[in-house]
Design an enzyme around this catalytic site. Structure first.
Site, mmCIF file in Angstrom:
data_model
loop_
_atom_site.group_PDB
_atom_site.id
_atom_site.type_symbol
_atom_site.label_atom_id
_atom_site.label_comp_id
_atom_site.label_asym_id
_atom_site.label_seq_id
_atom_site.Cartn_x
_atom_site.Cartn_y
_atom_site.Cartn_z
ATOM 1 N N LYS A 299 0.770 -1.187 0.000
ATOM 2 C CA LYS A 299 0.081 0.073 -0.022
ATOM 3 C C LYS A 299 0.851 1.342 -0.003
ATOM 4 O O LYS A 299 0.541 2.173 -0.830
ATOM 5 C CB LYS A 299 -0.696 0.100 1.364
ATOM 6 C CG LYS A 299 -1.745 1.019 1.095
ATOM 7 C CD LYS A 299 -2.764 0.891 2.379
ATOM 8 C CE LYS A 299 -3.481 2.076 2.909
ATOM 9 N NZ LYS A 299 -4.232 2.231 3.975
ATOM 10 N N GLU B 156 10.708 -4.619 4.199
ATOM 11 C CA GLU B 156 10.746 -6.090 4.045
ATOM 12 C C GLU B 156 10.286 -6.375 2.584
ATOM 13 O O GLU B 156 10.982 -6.567 1.526
ATOM 14 C CB GLU B 156 9.661 -6.980 4.489
ATOM 15 C CG GLU B 156 9.947 -7.048 6.124
ATOM 16 C CD GLU B 156 9.264 -6.056 7.188
ATOM 17 O OE1 GLU B 156 9.252 -4.862 6.607
ATOM 18 O OE2 GLU B 156 9.152 -6.357 8.206
ATOM 19 N N GLY C 291 -4.763 -1.908 5.317
ATOM 20 C CA GLY C 291 -3.853 -3.087 4.802
ATOM 21 C C GLY C 291 -4.532 -4.265 5.305
ATOM 22 O O GLY C 291 -4.452 -5.269 4.074
ATOM 23 N N ARG C 292 -4.812 -4.564 6.460
ATOM 24 C CA ARG C 292 -5.217 -5.957 6.879
ATOM 25 C C ARG C 292 -6.799 -6.110 6.114
ATOM 26 O O ARG C 292 -7.302 -7.334 6.716
ATOM 27 C CB ARG C 292 -5.277 -6.091 8.237
ATOM 28 C CG ARG C 292 -5.948 -4.805 9.287
ATOM 29 C CD ARG C 292 -5.552 -4.992 10.721
ATOM 30 N NE ARG C 292 -5.877 -3.728 11.337
ATOM 31 C CZ ARG C 292 -5.252 -2.769 11.561
ATOM 32 N NH1 ARG C 292 -4.227 -2.218 10.796
ATOM 33 N NH2 ARG C 292 -5.975 -1.663 12.108
ATOM 34 N N GLU D 28 -4.034 -6.503 15.314
ATOM 35 C CA GLU D 28 -3.570 -5.151 14.972
ATOM 36 C C GLU D 28 -4.707 -4.191 15.087
ATOM 37 O O GLU D 28 -4.396 -3.189 15.369
ATOM 38 C CB GLU D 28 -3.049 -5.220 13.662
ATOM 39 C CG GLU D 28 -2.055 -4.162 12.874
ATOM 40 C CD GLU D 28 -1.337 -4.354 11.695
ATOM 41 O OE1 GLU D 28 -0.378 -4.847 11.873
ATOM 42 O OE2 GLU D 28 -1.819 -3.989 10.702
ATOM 43 N N HIS E 252 -4.768 -33.610 18.530
ATOM 44 C CA HIS E 252 -3.680 -34.228 19.026
ATOM 45 C C HIS E 252 -2.324 -33.420 19.284
ATOM 46 O O HIS E 252 -1.225 -33.848 19.376
ATOM 47 C CB HIS E 252 -3.348 -35.095 17.830
ATOM 48 C CG HIS E 252 -4.373 -36.082 17.277
ATOM 49 N ND1 HIS E 252 -4.651 -37.230 18.107
ATOM 50 C CD2 HIS E 252 -5.405 -35.961 16.459
ATOM 51 C CE1 HIS E 252 -5.780 -37.862 17.731
ATOM 52 N NE2 HIS E 252 -6.133 -36.994 16.654
ATOM 53 N N LYS F 53 9.808 -0.382 13.728
ATOM 54 C CA LYS F 53 10.317 -0.181 12.637
ATOM 55 C C LYS F 53 11.439 0.906 12.554
ATOM 56 O O LYS F 53 12.440 0.608 11.971
ATOM 57 C CB LYS F 53 9.140 0.466 11.682
ATOM 58 C CG LYS F 53 8.003 -0.535 11.055
ATOM 59 C CD LYS F 53 7.146 -0.233 10.125
ATOM 60 C CE LYS F 53 5.877 -1.074 9.890
ATOM 61 N NZ LYS F 53 4.824 -0.484 9.368
HETATM 62 O O1 F6P Z 1 3.515 -3.118 9.742
HETATM 63 C C1 F6P Z 1 2.134 -3.321 9.904
HETATM 64 C C2 F6P Z 1 1.684 -2.764 8.509
HETATM 65 O O2 F6P Z 1 1.456 -1.345 8.065
HETATM 66 C C3 F6P Z 1 0.358 -3.465 8.295
HETATM 67 O O3 F6P Z 1 -0.861 -2.668 8.511
HETATM 68 C C4 F6P Z 1 0.228 -3.608 6.666
HETATM 69 O O4 F6P Z 1 -0.806 -4.659 6.320
HETATM 70 C C5 F6P Z 1 1.682 -3.952 6.328
HETATM 71 O O5 F6P Z 1 2.457 -3.376 7.166
HETATM 72 C C6 F6P Z 1 2.032 -3.961 4.978
HETATM 73 O O6 F6P Z 1 2.027 -2.541 4.603
HETATM 74 P P1 F6P Z 1 2.235 -2.182 3.079
HETATM 75 O O7 F6P Z 1 1.302 -2.650 2.158
HETATM 76 O O8 F6P Z 1 2.272 -0.537 3.015
HETATM 77 O O9 F6P Z 1 3.570 -2.622 2.464
#
Ligand code: F6P
Length: 518
Positions: free
Chosen positions: A207, A213, A267-268, A353, A384, A505
C-alpha cells in the site's frame, strides 16, 4: 460524523451485566441445557449457507438481552451507519474505513465522489489482466506464457491473499502462486531457486511502497531477474499494487502494470482490492468476484439484521462477555477444514492489529480489557496437539468451531469422521465428564479417577457452513471483519490505525543504519 465516545464500563448495561455475571458465572452448561429445552433453537442464527449455533455459551436469554443493551448504549447502530457511509472513523489517520465499498454495487461517496466507480474500473483491469495471464496470452520476455506468480508483500499485503489462495486451491487455475514476505533472505532464496524468470510474474504489493521487507525482497528479485533479462523486460514480468504511484514508477514498473488502491482501505482489510490480484490469478476472476459477492452478502446482513439476529454482532458480544466479565485471555479459532490452515494467522493480524489498543477515543488510558488474543489450528490435527489444555487446563478458552456440511472431493467416510470430531469436541467441552460418570464406566482405579474427570462448561460457537466456496469464504471473512468492528466500537477504541507497529520499525532502521550500513 465522528464516532460517539462512550466508555462502556460507565453504561447502565455494563453495571447490569456485572450483576448478572455474579449470578450466572458458576452455572454449568449442563444446567442451562436442562432448564431450557429450546436452547438450541433460541441461540441459533441462520443466514444463507451459514448456521451459527451459539447455544454452548455460558449465557441465558437475559445475558443476550443485556449484551444487546450494551451494544445499543455504545451507539453501535450509529457507528454502523458511519462505517458503511464513509465517515472518517479512522480518526487518528483521518481516513474512512471502506473495505465494504470494494464489494458493493451501491453508491459510496468520499469527498463527494462515488468511489464505487473507481472500484469497478480497477476490477475490470484485474479481470483483463487475469484473463490474459491465465489464458497464456500474456507472454514473458522470451515469448513464453506465465506459469508462476510470486506475490511480494507483508502483513495485509500477504496474509489475506495467501490465506485465500490456499483456502481456494480446489478452484485453482493452472498458475502456481508463491508468496515472499519475510525480510529473511533465506525465504526469498528458497522461493526463487526453482523459478524460471522467463515464465514468472512478480506482483509487488505494498500500500505504501515503503515497507522495508517488501522493497528489499523486490530489489533482490529484480536483481536476480536482471541476471538473465534486461531492464526493458521488466514490464513483462513485474506488476505492482500500491497507493504510491511515484515510488512504483521509480522502481521501474510500467504504468500499465500498476493497480491502484486507496487510502480508505486498511492494509489488513485489503484482500478485496487489487491486493487480491494474486487471488484472481490463482482462482480466476469469476471466483474472485464470487468471493467479493459473498462478503457483500454478509455486509448486508450485518448492516440490516437486528442485533439479536446478527451473526457478527452476536459473536462480538459473546467475545466481550468472556473477555471483560469472565476474564478470558484468549480465543481459539478451530476450522475443521485443512483448506483453512492459514485462517488463524490471517485473523491474528486482522483482530490483534485492530483491537490491540489501550487508549480510548478520548486519548485516555483504558482501565478495562480490549483486544482478544486469538490463536488456533485445524481440526482434527489440533486435537492431537493443544486441545488437552482447552479441555483440562486452568484457563477458560472460548472456541469458534468452523465446519462444512459437504467436503469438496466427496470422500464421505472421511467427512463423516471429521464432522463427528467437530461435534464431539464441542460436546465434550460443554458437558465434560463427571466423577460419577468415570466411576460408572468401571474401568478406572480409584487413584486415577480425578485425572479422567472433565469439568466441562467450556464455551464454543459452531459456525457450520454448507460448503467451502469462494462465496462462502467471502462471507466468513467479512463476518470476522465486522466482529472486529463491533468490538472496537464497544471498547471505545480506534480499530483502524496501527501506531503500535511503528516504533519497532523506526528502531530497526536506526540499528541498521548504525550497525550494518555505516
Ligand atoms: O506493519 C504493519 C503494516 O502497516 C500493516 O498494517 C500492513 O498490512 C503491512 O504493514 C504492510 O504494509 P504495506 O502494504 O504498506 O507494505
Amino acid at each position: 460524523m465522528a464516532l460517539k465516545n462512550v466508555n462502556p464500563t460507565t453504561t447502565e448495561a455494563w453495571a447490569k451485566l456485572e450483576a448478572h455475571f455474579a449470578e450466572i458465572k458458576d452455572t454449568h452448561l449442563r444446567s442451562l441445557f436442562a432448564e431450557n429445552e429450546n436452547r438450541k433453537e433460541e441461540f441459533n442464527i441462520k443466514f444463507n449457507d451459514f448456521d451459527v449455533d451459539f447455544s454452548k455459551n455460558r449465557i441465558d436469554s437475559k445475558t443476550l438481552e443485556l449484551l444487546v443493551e450494551l451494544a445499543d448504549q455504545a451507539e453501535l447502530k450509529d457507528a454502523i451507519s458511519k462505517y458503511f457511509g464513509g465517515a472518517k472513523i479512522n480518526a487518528t489517520e483521518g481516513r474512512e474505513v471502506l473495505h465494504t465499498a470494494l464489494r458493493t454495487s451501491k453508491e459510496v461517496l468520499v469527498d463527494g465522489e462515488n468511489v464505487v466507480e473507481d472500484v469497478q474500473a480497477t476490477l475490470a483491469k484485474i479481470e483483463g489482466f487475469t484473463n490474459k495471464v491465465v489464458s497464456g496470452d500474456w507472454k514473458g520476455y522470451t515469448g513464453k506464457s506465465i506459469t508462476d506468480v510470486v506475490n511480494i508483500g507483508i502483513g495485509g499485503s500477504d496474509l489475506g491473499p495467501r490465506m485465500v489462495v490456499d483456502a481456494l486451491q480446489y478452484y485453482k487455475t493452472p498458475l502456481t502462486t508463491h508468496f515472499v514476505s519475510n525480510v529473511d533472505g533465506d525465504h526469498v532464496s528458497e522461493i526463487i531457486k526453482d523459478l524460471n524468470p522467463e515464465t514468472t510474474l512478480f506482483l509487488i504489493v505494498s500500500k505504501t511502497f515503503t515497507t522495508q521487507e517488501t522493497i528489499t525482497n523486490a530489489m533482490t528479485i529484480k536483481e536476480w531477474f536482471l541476471q538473465s533479462a534486461t531492464e526493458a523486460d521488466v514490464a513483462k514480468h513485474f506488476a505492482a499494487v500500491s497507493t504510491n504511484a511515484e515510488a512504483v514508477a521509480s522502481f521501474g514498473i510500467d504504468a500499465d502494470n500498476v493497480f491502484t488502491m486507496w487510502n480508505w482501505v486498511g492494509g489488513r482489510f485489503s484482500l478485496w482490492s487489487a491486493v487480491g490480484v494474486s487471488i484472481s490469478l490463482a482462482v480466476g476472476f469469476d471466483n474472485f468476484k464470487a468471493l467479493l459477492d459473498g462478503a457483500s452478502d454478509m455486509d448486508s446482513h450485518f448492516e440490516t439484521a437486528s442485533f439479536e439476529e446478527n451473526i457478527p454482532v452476536v459473536l462480538a458480544l459473546l467475545s466481550i462477555w468472556y473477555n471483560n466479565f469472565f476474564g478470558a485471555e484468549t480465543e481459539a479459532i478451530l476450522p475443521y477444514s485443512q483448506y483453512l490452515e492459514k485462517l488463524t494467522p490471517y485473523l491474528q493480524q486482522a483482530i490483534m492489529e485492530s483491537n490491540g489498543k489501550s487508549v480510548d477515543r478520548n486519548g485516555d488510558a483504558i482501565d478495562y480489557q480490549t483486544g482478544t488474543i486469538v490463536w488456533g489450528s485445524t481440526g482434527t490435527n489440533m486435537q492431537h496437539a493443544f486441545m488437552q489444555l482447552v479441555h483440562q487446563g486452568t484457563k477458560l478458552i472460548p472456541c469458534d468451531f468452523i465446519g462444512y456440511e459437504e467436503s469438496l472431493y466427496g470422500k464421505e467416510e472421511h467427512h463423516n469422521k471429521l464432522m463427528s470430531n467437530y461435534y464431539g469436541q464441542q460436546e465434550a467441552l460443554s458437558n465434560g465428564k463427571t466423577k460419577e460418570e468415570v466411576i460408572a464406566e468401571g474401568k478406572t482405579s480409584e487413584s486415577v479417577i480425578p485425572f479422567k474427570v472433565f469439568a466441562g462448561n467450556k464455551p464454543s460457537n459452531s459456525i457450520l457452513i454448507k460448503k467451502l466456496t469462494p462465496k462462502s469464504l467471502g462471507s466468513l471473512i467479512s463476518m470476522y471483519e465486522h466482529k472486529i468492528f463491533v468490538q472496537g466500537i464497544i471498547w471505545n477504541i480506534y480499530s483502524y490505525d496501527q501506531w503500535g507497529v511503528e516504533l519497532g520499525k523506526v528502531m530497526a532502521n536506526k540499528i541498521y543504519a548504525e550497525k550494518y550500513n555505516s
